[in-house]
Design a protein around this motif. Structure first.
Motif, PDB file in Angstrom:
ATOM      1  N   LEU A  57       0.855  -1.198   0.000  1.00 24.56           N
ATOM      2  CA  LEU A  57       0.000   0.000   0.000  1.00 24.56           C
ATOM      3  C   LEU A  57       0.882   1.235   0.000  1.00 24.56           C
ATOM      4  O   LEU A  57       1.735   1.396   0.881  1.00 24.56           O
ATOM      5  N   ASN A  58       0.677   2.090  -0.979  1.00 26.50           N
ATOM      6  CA  ASN A  58       1.389   3.365  -0.982  1.00 26.50           C
ATOM      7  C   ASN A  58       0.786   4.275   0.080  1.00 26.50           C
ATOM      8  O   ASN A  58      -0.419   4.204   0.361  1.00 26.50           O
ATOM      9  N   ALA A  59       1.649   5.115   0.655  1.00 26.67           N
ATOM     10  CA  ALA A  59       1.179   5.991   1.730  1.00 26.67           C
ATOM     11  C   ALA A  59       1.847   7.346   1.629  1.00 26.67           C
ATOM     12  O   ALA A  59       2.998   7.450   1.187  1.00 26.67           O
ATOM     13  N   ILE A  60       1.098   8.364   2.035  1.00 24.76           N
ATOM     14  CA  ILE A  60       1.711   9.690   2.192  1.00 24.76           C
ATOM     15  C   ILE A  60       1.562  10.134   3.653  1.00 24.76           C
ATOM     16  O   ILE A  60       0.611   9.739   4.325  1.00 24.76           O
ATOM     17  N   LEU A  61       2.525  10.920   4.083  1.00 26.34           N
ATOM     18  CA  LEU A  61       2.485  11.493   5.428  1.00 26.34           C
ATOM     19  C   LEU A  61       2.399  13.006   5.272  1.00 26.34           C
ATOM     20  O   LEU A  61       3.233  13.604   4.577  1.00 26.34           O
ATOM     21  N   LEU A  62       1.401  13.597   5.899  1.00 30.93           N
ATOM     22  CA  LEU A  62       1.330  15.056   5.894  1.00 30.93           C
ATOM     23  C   LEU A  62       2.329  15.578   6.923  1.00 30.93           C
ATOM     24  O   LEU A  62       2.592  14.912   7.939  1.00 30.93           O
TER      25      LEU A  62
ATOM     26  N   GLU B  11       2.476  19.906  10.939  1.00 25.94           N
ATOM     27  CA  GLU B  11       1.628  21.107  11.070  1.00 25.94           C
ATOM     28  C   GLU B  11       0.338  21.004  10.251  1.00 25.94           C
ATOM     29  O   GLU B  11      -0.581  21.789  10.424  1.00 25.94           O
ATOM     30  N   HIS B  12       0.263  19.987   9.362  1.00 28.15           N
ATOM     31  CA  HIS B  12      -0.949  19.830   8.547  1.00 28.15           C
ATOM     32  C   HIS B  12      -1.791  18.626   8.952  1.00 28.15           C
ATOM     33  O   HIS B  12      -2.709  18.230   8.228  1.00 28.15           O
ATOM     34  N   ALA B  13      -1.451  18.031  10.115  1.00 26.92           N
ATOM     35  CA  ALA B  13      -2.153  16.805  10.533  1.00 26.92           C
ATOM     36  C   ALA B  13      -3.672  16.999  10.529  1.00 26.92           C
ATOM     37  O   ALA B  13      -4.419  16.088  10.158  1.00 26.92           O
TER      38      ALA B  13
ATOM     39  N   ALA C 179       4.171   6.732  16.939  1.00 28.47           N
ATOM     40  CA  ALA C 179       3.006   6.030  16.377  1.00 28.47           C
ATOM     41  C   ALA C 179       1.802   6.968  16.377  1.00 28.47           C
ATOM     42  O   ALA C 179       1.032   7.012  15.406  1.00 28.47           O
ATOM     43  N   GLU C 180       1.664   7.744  17.463  1.00 29.87           N
ATOM     44  CA  GLU C 180       0.542   8.687  17.546  1.00 29.87           C
ATOM     45  C   GLU C 180       0.646   9.739  16.441  1.00 29.87           C
ATOM     46  O   GLU C 180      -0.334  10.056  15.771  1.00 29.87           O
ATOM     47  N   SER C 181       1.848  10.226  16.230  1.00 27.14           N
ATOM     48  CA  SER C 181       2.044  11.242  15.195  1.00 27.14           C
ATOM     49  C   SER C 181       1.747  10.653  13.804  1.00 27.14           C
ATOM     50  O   SER C 181       1.029  11.261  13.003  1.00 27.14           O
ATOM     51  N   ILE C 182       2.261   9.473  13.552  1.00 27.09           N
ATOM     52  CA  ILE C 182       2.028   8.836  12.235  1.00 27.09           C
ATOM     53  C   ILE C 182       0.522   8.656  12.014  1.00 27.09           C
ATOM     54  O   ILE C 182      -0.008   8.943  10.934  1.00 27.09           O
ATOM     55  N   ALA C 183      -0.166   8.207  13.055  1.00 31.06           N
ATOM     56  CA  ALA C 183      -1.594   7.918  12.907  1.00 31.06           C
ATOM     57  C   ALA C 183      -2.412   9.164  12.572  1.00 31.06           C
ATOM     58  O   ALA C 183      -3.449   9.069  11.922  1.00 31.06           O
ATOM     59  N   THR C 184      -1.922  10.331  12.985  1.00 29.73           N
ATOM     60  CA  THR C 184      -2.697  11.549  12.675  1.00 29.73           C
ATOM     61  C   THR C 184      -2.381  12.081  11.278  1.00 29.73           C
ATOM     62  O   THR C 184      -3.070  12.956  10.778  1.00 29.73           O
ATOM     63  N   ARG C 185      -1.318  11.542  10.645  1.00 27.61           N
ATOM     64  CA  ARG C 185      -0.841  12.181   9.408  1.00 27.61           C
ATOM     65  C   ARG C 185      -0.841  11.282   8.175  1.00 27.61           C
ATOM     66  O   ARG C 185      -0.593  11.731   7.073  1.00 27.61           O
TER      67      ARG C 185
END
Ligand SMILES: Cc1ncc(COP(=O)(O)O)c(C=O)c1O
Length: 393
Positions: free
Chosen positions: A326-331, A334-336, A377-383
């Motif tokens: 699965l391709n993924a992007i991370l915002l 500051e843009h979460a 993990a928390e940061s990744i999950a929001t972005r």
């Protein structure tokens, strides 16, 4: 060169337009990951139906196991009904017992935690690193130095007094975790290593296929995976005796006999049916081609999306070859807050995008389980947002 934008403004329409430009224009609805049947699927499944061997006996299970072991480079592959069952048996095979703790990433699909729970054990949640999206071995090591002690050959949680028996890294979306680092931690703390390789068929860590580091490892062939058997999974191992035991346990622990019903353990009816294995044989034949296509799509996304300020495309770690399941992007952090808007915009257009799973310890069944601070993990999950990744795109 990054596309210029006003500082701190994320141009959601530009992101949507860019994702759309990588996808077939004629399609009105683009799933996140759909199966692709372009080979001998009909022929092999028809053979099962024509001969009546659709269920627990037939040649395709053995063939599938043989070809899967060959592809992944393990000594033994045992085909089972799904990846969750494979994980449960893996944990039992390494000796996970009631009231043990098993270290798993907080950021994983629910099946990892459920499999631990089926064994009567308790998941103990670990943080992830951004580079791999998977378990952070260095952070785990310093955490264990604080909360664990080794007595004899056994690791105990000093706070809960429970035995910590195993660690289960998961190769998120196909990107391998840093297994060498984790092996060091496992040796130091006497932990068994079980890889949740459900998402990483076709992914390599330092040149070797994932699933070769764990004493036993689990793969999934669910309909959304790189290849599918409808529903299905497999246990991989380089320990021939454990492989035999895996087969025995997953086939009702029945002793071979021409007619008698002799069973010597409480086994499970987890054997993959022949008709599913037939599908799997046909899919495995196409796996190298699927992987090449997925890599092409990932490169395309990387080229066009990485030009947008505030968007980071998740790429394979330097030590690995990912299957780019699965391709993924991370915002950018500051843009979460824009994640849900982006999900809405893309889904409204028929482009299926998805957030990552809720962190497992936020789910009601697992809130009381032990865990380390899981800031990353928390940061990744929001972005994080997954974008369409099927083989046929
Ligand atoms: C990380 C992970 N573990 C385990 C599983 C369980 O596999 P299955 O759905 O085949 O039971 C899946 C996928 O579905 C998964 O993504």
């Amino acid at each position: 060169m990054k596309i210029e934008q006003e500082k701190n403004i994320l141009d959601l329409n530009l992101i949507v337009k860019t994702i759309k430009s990588a996808l077939p224009q004629e399609k009105e609805y683009i799933p996140l990951h759909e199966p692709y049947f372009g080979g001998n699927e009909w022929c092999y499944v028809k053979e099962c139906i024509d001969t009546g061997w659709v269920s627990s006996v037939g040649k395709f299970v053995d063939l599938f196991e043989e070809k899967l072991a060959e592809f992944t480079g393990v000594k033994r592959a045992v085909a089972v009904v799904n990846g969750t069952a494979a994980l449960q048996i893996c944990l039992q095979l390494v000796g996970v017992k009631k009231e043990d703790e098993v270290l798993i990433p907080a950021l994983t699909f629910i099946a990892t935690a459920n499999a631990v729970t089926y064994c009567g054990a308790v998941p103990h949640f670990v943080d992830s690193e951004e580079r791999t999206l998977g378990l952070d071995a260095l952070k785990l090591r310093s955490y264990l130095k604080d909360i664990a002690e080794v007595r004899g050959n056994t690791c105990y949680n000093k706070i809960t007094q429970r035995r910590i028996k195993a660690v289960v890294p998961m190769h998120t979306f196909g990107h391998p975790v840093d297994l060498d680092e984790l092996v060091i931690v496992c040796k130091e703390f006497h932990l068994e290593l079980v890889e949740d390789a459900a998402e990483s068929l076709g992914s390599y860590y330092k040149g070797q296929h994932t699933g070769n580091w764990g004493k036993v490892s689990a793969v999934s062939f669910n309909g959304n995976k790189v290849i599918t058997t409808g529903g299905g999974g497999a246990i991989l191992t380089n320990d021939v005796e454990l492989g035999k035991l895996a087969k025995h346990l997953t086939t009702q622990a029945k002793l071979a006999h021409r007619w008698a019903f002799e069973h010597d353990m409480v086994g499970y009816n987890y054997r993959m049916p022949n008709i599913n294995a037939a599908l799997g044989c046909a899919q495995l034949e196409q796996l190298p081609e699927f992987l090449a296509k997925k890599r092409q799509l990932a490169k395309k996304y990387q080229t066009i999306l990485s030009k947008i300020e505030g968007v980071q495309v998740v790429v394979e770690p330097s030590f690995a070859i990912s299957n780019y399941w699965l391709n993924a992007i991370l915002l950018a952090p500051e843009h979460a807050g824009k994640k849900d808007d982006l999900l809405a915009l893309t889904n409204d257009l028929g482009i299926l995008t998805r957030p990552v799973w809720n962190l497992i310890y936020t789910l009601p069944m697992f809130t009381e389980c032990p865990r380390m601070d899981c800031q990353m993990a928390e940061s990744i999950a929001t972005r994080l947002i997954n974008i369409p990744s099927s083989v046929n795109l």
